[in-house]
Design an enzyme around this catalytic site. Structure first.
Site, PDB file in Angstrom:
ATOM      1  N   GLU A  33      47.968  19.647  54.379  1.00  0.00           N
ATOM      2  CA  GLU A  33      48.061  21.109  54.454  1.00  0.00           C
ATOM      3  C   GLU A  33      49.453  21.462  54.955  1.00  0.00           C
ATOM      4  OE1 GLU A  33      46.183  24.056  53.855  1.00  0.00           O
ATOM      5  OE2 GLU A  33      48.080  24.889  54.563  1.00  0.00           O
ATOM      6  N   GLY A  38      42.402  26.385  57.267  1.00  0.00           N
ATOM      7  CA  GLY A  38      41.725  27.683  57.185  1.00  0.00           C
ATOM      8  C   GLY A  38      42.102  28.450  55.934  1.00  0.00           C
ATOM      9  N   ALA A 179      42.213  48.805  42.227  1.00  0.00           N
ATOM     10  CA  ALA A 179      40.943  49.159  42.884  1.00  0.00           C
ATOM     11  C   ALA A 179      39.941  48.027  42.735  1.00  0.00           C
ATOM     12  CB  ALA A 179      40.390  50.467  42.306  1.00  0.00           C
ATOM     13  N   GLY A 180      40.446  46.778  42.898  1.00  0.00           N
ATOM     14  CA  GLY A 180      39.551  45.628  42.971  1.00  0.00           C
ATOM     15  C   GLY A 180      39.008  45.537  44.390  1.00  0.00           C
ATOM     16  N   GLU A 201      44.566  52.825  39.800  1.00  0.00           N
ATOM     17  CA  GLU A 201      43.883  51.731  39.102  1.00  0.00           C
ATOM     18  C   GLU A 201      44.025  51.923  37.597  1.00  0.00           C
ATOM     19  OE1 GLU A 201      42.014  48.786  39.578  1.00  0.00           O
ATOM     20  OE2 GLU A 201      41.875  48.918  37.394  1.00  0.00           O
ATOM     21  N   VAL A 264      46.597  43.538  42.917  1.00  0.00           N
ATOM     22  CA  VAL A 264      46.270  43.500  41.485  1.00  0.00           C
ATOM     23  C   VAL A 264      45.780  42.121  41.045  1.00  0.00           C
ATOM     24  CG1 VAL A 264      47.863  45.362  40.873  1.00  0.00           C
ATOM     25  CG2 VAL A 264      48.696  43.002  40.940  1.00  0.00           C
ATOM     26  N   ARG A 266      44.996  37.743  41.908  1.00  0.00           N
ATOM     27  CA  ARG A 266      45.675  36.588  42.507  1.00  0.00           C
ATOM     28  C   ARG A 266      46.075  35.588  41.428  1.00  0.00           C
ATOM     29  NH1 ARG A 266      45.365  36.491  47.997  1.00  0.00           N
ATOM     30  NH2 ARG A 266      45.745  34.251  48.051  1.00  0.00           N
ATOM     31  N   ALA A 315      35.996  32.824  48.803  1.00  0.00           N
ATOM     32  CA  ALA A 315      35.956  31.729  49.784  1.00  0.00           C
ATOM     33  C   ALA A 315      34.677  30.911  49.651  1.00  0.00           C
ATOM     34  CB  ALA A 315      36.070  32.302  51.196  1.00  0.00           C
ATOM     35  N   HIS A 439       9.189  45.315  58.790  1.00  0.00           N
ATOM     36  CA  HIS A 439       9.349  46.778  58.830  1.00  0.00           C
ATOM     37  C   HIS A 439       9.644  47.203  60.256  1.00  0.00           C
ATOM     38  CE1 HIS A 439       8.710  51.025  58.044  1.00  0.00           C
ATOM     39  NE2 HIS A 439       7.954  51.047  59.144  1.00  0.00           N
TER      40      HIS A 439
HETATM   41  P1  NAI Z   1      40.894  42.090  41.488  1.00  0.00           P
HETATM   42  O1  NAI Z   1      41.146  41.272  40.285  1.00  0.00           O
HETATM   43  O2  NAI Z   1      39.539  42.148  42.070  1.00  0.00           O
HETATM   44  O3  NAI Z   1      41.356  43.604  41.201  1.00  0.00           O
HETATM   45  C1  NAI Z   1      42.666  43.954  40.815  1.00  0.00           C
HETATM   46  C2  NAI Z   1      42.637  45.337  40.192  1.00  0.00           C
HETATM   47  O4  NAI Z   1      43.976  45.747  39.941  1.00  0.00           O
HETATM   48  C3  NAI Z   1      41.901  45.405  38.867  1.00  0.00           C
HETATM   49  O5  NAI Z   1      40.957  46.437  38.937  1.00  0.00           O
HETATM   50  C4  NAI Z   1      43.010  45.681  37.855  1.00  0.00           C
HETATM   51  O6  NAI Z   1      42.569  46.469  36.764  1.00  0.00           O
HETATM   52  C5  NAI Z   1      44.022  46.443  38.697  1.00  0.00           C
HETATM   53  N1  NAI Z   1      45.397  46.384  38.181  1.00  0.00           N
HETATM   54  C6  NAI Z   1      46.062  45.294  37.719  1.00  0.00           C
HETATM   55  N2  NAI Z   1      47.324  45.639  37.368  1.00  0.00           N
HETATM   56  C7  NAI Z   1      47.484  46.979  37.626  1.00  0.00           C
HETATM   57  C8  NAI Z   1      48.560  47.917  37.504  1.00  0.00           C
HETATM   58  N3  NAI Z   1      49.766  47.556  37.069  1.00  0.00           N
HETATM   59  N4  NAI Z   1      48.341  49.216  37.862  1.00  0.00           N
HETATM   60  C9  NAI Z   1      47.112  49.580  38.343  1.00  0.00           C
HETATM   61  N5  NAI Z   1      46.077  48.739  38.490  1.00  0.00           N
HETATM   62  C10 NAI Z   1      46.244  47.447  38.145  1.00  0.00           C
HETATM   63  O7  NAI Z   1      41.971  41.582  42.550  1.00  0.00           O
HETATM   64  P2  NAI Z   1      42.118  41.827  44.112  1.00  0.00           P
HETATM   65  O8  NAI Z   1      41.403  43.036  44.580  1.00  0.00           O
HETATM   66  O9  NAI Z   1      43.581  41.739  44.354  1.00  0.00           O
HETATM   67  O10 NAI Z   1      41.382  40.564  44.742  1.00  0.00           O
HETATM   68  C11 NAI Z   1      41.868  39.247  44.448  1.00  0.00           C
HETATM   69  C12 NAI Z   1      40.785  38.217  44.579  1.00  0.00           C
HETATM   70  O11 NAI Z   1      40.423  38.034  45.923  1.00  0.00           O
HETATM   71  C13 NAI Z   1      39.549  38.602  43.801  1.00  0.00           C
HETATM   72  O12 NAI Z   1      39.123  37.480  43.080  1.00  0.00           O
HETATM   73  C14 NAI Z   1      38.573  38.955  44.873  1.00  0.00           C
HETATM   74  O13 NAI Z   1      37.238  38.669  44.472  1.00  0.00           O
HETATM   75  C15 NAI Z   1      39.015  38.098  46.041  1.00  0.00           C
HETATM   76  N6  NAI Z   1      38.664  38.756  47.303  1.00  0.00           N
HETATM   77  C16 NAI Z   1      37.381  38.851  47.688  1.00  0.00           C
HETATM   78  C17 NAI Z   1      37.028  39.521  48.823  1.00  0.00           C
HETATM   79  C18 NAI Z   1      35.602  39.601  49.198  1.00  0.00           C
HETATM   80  O14 NAI Z   1      34.811  38.774  48.816  1.00  0.00           O
HETATM   81  N7  NAI Z   1      35.197  40.599  49.942  1.00  0.00           N
HETATM   82  C19 NAI Z   1      38.003  40.174  49.649  1.00  0.00           C
HETATM   83  C20 NAI Z   1      39.312  40.047  49.161  1.00  0.00           C
HETATM   84  C21 NAI Z   1      39.610  39.367  48.025  1.00  0.00           C
END
Ligand code: NAI
Length: 461
Positions: A33, A38, A179-180, A201, A264, A266, A315, A439
């Site tokens: 690492e 982590g 808005a991911g 988004e 946007v 990863r 994760a 309940h």
């Molecule tokens: P994401 O892939 O979930 O969402 C990225 C969003 O950005 C999409 O809706 C896409 O349409 C938009 N986008 C892309 N290019 C754009 C542009 N030029 N202008 C406007 N919108 C654009 O990616 P996100 O939110 O960055 O998350 C990355 C990864 O990390 C995901 O796989 C997610 O599942 C994971 N993650 C999970 C968490 C959890 O389980 N709570 C928390 C944080 C991340």
């Protein structure tokens, strides 16, 4: 040269869990690492954000206390104290992983690893190159925030999730691109702390990959928090001037704020791992295709987590794949099933889903039963003052097998595990509807939604 039964590259939630499991089964294990154990999850992702979200939840509770019959003064959020709390939690958990490594005899090597050949890994450390011979190898090198052409990350005004977790102040005004999950989590977090938030988004919906009903509900909740949600908008470029960031959308509109968070998606960079020397193939995006045992095209080399192709980058996906790879490497027959992976968006109102979304379940003309139950129909939701949201259960119309469970409510991240179990055990709608739920709890909504799908929900309208 050190010789190991298993060399794990990367100590995130995929790699460190794989190493611990392999050592538990008696393998001689080394983990390489370059930072601290982590990974993104602990240092720049899940844990830091959930620590901040917990602080925001206390802030919300204090701000709404009067509605519960409790009087207290106007709460104030201190970003520096929230950050110090987050750092303490990260430090504690980091120490926990290192202690487990020691206890199980896992050797942690600090440096950057690459393959010299299929059975040899070279590690560049601060003290020179170390060579490791290996029986098996697990690649668990994760991912990094994706960039947008025309938008340069300066780490201060224009940031990704890597930098934003180290902010020591709450911005007055922030624009979030994407808005991911990451975009929506930070939008709700900042808005609940009083920051003015705009989310831009590209798609016409938020939370791609989640059931659309849930995405609509969270969009409603975001608007209620005062977040301006600009769907169907493309960012063309952004720049910083006078400490402010200005972003230009397609069509020419300009949006200004104190900060811009780019969220946007990863990306994966496997270019420096020497995969060619090992004979490991990647797809055009640099991610590594694997089979159900997490083996790459080279059978003694596995890939788990974000670096693996065609898996949701989460994760808990990485950790499950890590266990599967470690067990297979130790001669067992473990398999990874992506259907059993829940997706979660954390926050004041949470979104969680497992199995098929309604659209995916209906694809190909399959007949489905769908039951929905709103939390406003539950006693516990009223006691908690958390009546927003609903639970939706989807079953096959012929076999009644549970195909998907989707929940949006306060605390959905904890409730979804019942859905995960139902999908894993191939439960029927009747199992969820007849199972006695305590309940009053929020979990009763799952029973009610399954009952509604069967036409026998006690409290459904
Ligand atoms: P994401 O892939 O979930 O969402 C990225 C969003 O950005 C999409 O809706 C896409 O349409 C938009 N986008 C892309 N290019 C754009 C542009 N030029 N202008 C406007 N919108 C654009 O990616 P996100 O939110 O960055 O998350 C990355 C990864 O990390 C995901 O796989 C997610 O599942 C994971 N993650 C999970 C968490 C959890 O389980 N709570 C928390 C944080 C991340």
């Amino acid at each position: 040269m050190g010789i190991y039964d298993l060399v794990v590259i990367g100590a995130g939630p995929g790699g460190y869990v794989a190493a611990l499991r392999a050592a538990q089964m008696g393998l001689k294990v080394a983990v390489v690492e370059r930072y601290k154990p982590g990974g993104t999850c602990l240092h720049r992702g899940c844990i830091p954000t959930k620590a901040f979200i917990a602080s925001a939840e206390v802030f919300r509770a204090a701000a709404t206390a009067a509605g519960y019959g409790i009087r207290c003064g106007k709460p104030e959020a201190s970003a520096t104290e929230m950050a110090a709390r987050k750092d303490r939690i990260v430090g504690l958990l980091n120490g926990g992983i290192e202690a487990l490594f020691k206890k199980r005899g896992v050797v942690l090597i600090k440096g950057s690893a690459s393959f010299a050949d299929p059975r040899t890994v070279r590690v560049e450390t601060a003290d020179g190159t170390v060579t490791l011979g290996l029986g098996k190898c697990i690649i668990a090198t994760g991912s990094a925030p994706a960039r947008v052409p025309g938008i340069e990350i300066d780490g201060n005004t224009i940031v990704t999730s890597d930098e934003i977790v180290n902010l020591r102040e709450i911005p007055r005004e922030i624009t979030i691109l994407g808005a991911g999950v990451i975009g929506c989590e930070f939008a709700c977090l900042f808005a609940s702390l009083g920051c003015r938030v705009r989310v831009v988004e590209l798609l016409d919906r938020c939370l791609p990959g989640f059931d659309e009903d849930l995405a609509r509900e969270i969009a409603k909740a975001m608007k209620k928090l005062g977040i301006e949600l600009r769907l169907g908008a493309r960012a063309e470029k952004a720049g910083v001037s006078g400490g402010r960031v200005s972003m230009v959308l397609a069509g020419g509109e300009r949006i200004e704020a104190d900060r811009l968070l780019v969220a946007v998606g990863r990306t994966v960079d496997t270019s420096r791992l020497g995969l060619d020397a090992a004979g490991v193939r990647t797809n055009p995006k640099g991610r590594i295709p694997v089979n159900a045992h997490c083996q790459t095209n080279v059978p003694h080399i596995y890939a788990v987590g974000d670096v693996a192709a065609d898996v949701v980058q989460l994760a808990h996906t990485a950790s499950r794949m890590g266990v599967v790879a470690a067990e297979h490497a130790a001669g067992r027959t473990a398999k990874f099933d992506p259907m059993e992976v829940p997706s979660v968006m954390y926050g004041d109102l949470e979104v969680a889903g497992v199995g098929l979304t309604e659209d995916a379940a209906r694809a190909g003309g399959r007949k489905v039963l769908v039951g929905k139950f709103h939390f406003r129909g539950l006693g516990k939701a009223h006691c908690d003052g958390r009546t927003d949201g609903f639970c939706k259960v989807i079953g096959d119309a012929v076999t009644h097998r549970v195909l998907g469970v989707h929940i949006v409510c306060a605390g959905a991240s904890n409730l979804i595990s019942e859905g995960v179990l139902a999908v894993r055990l191939q439960a029927r709608l009747e199992d969820l509807a007849e199972m006695v739920h305590p309940h009053p709890t929020m979990s009763e909504a799952i029973m009610e939604a399954a009952g509604a799908a069967l036409g026998c929900g006690t409290h459904s309208a």
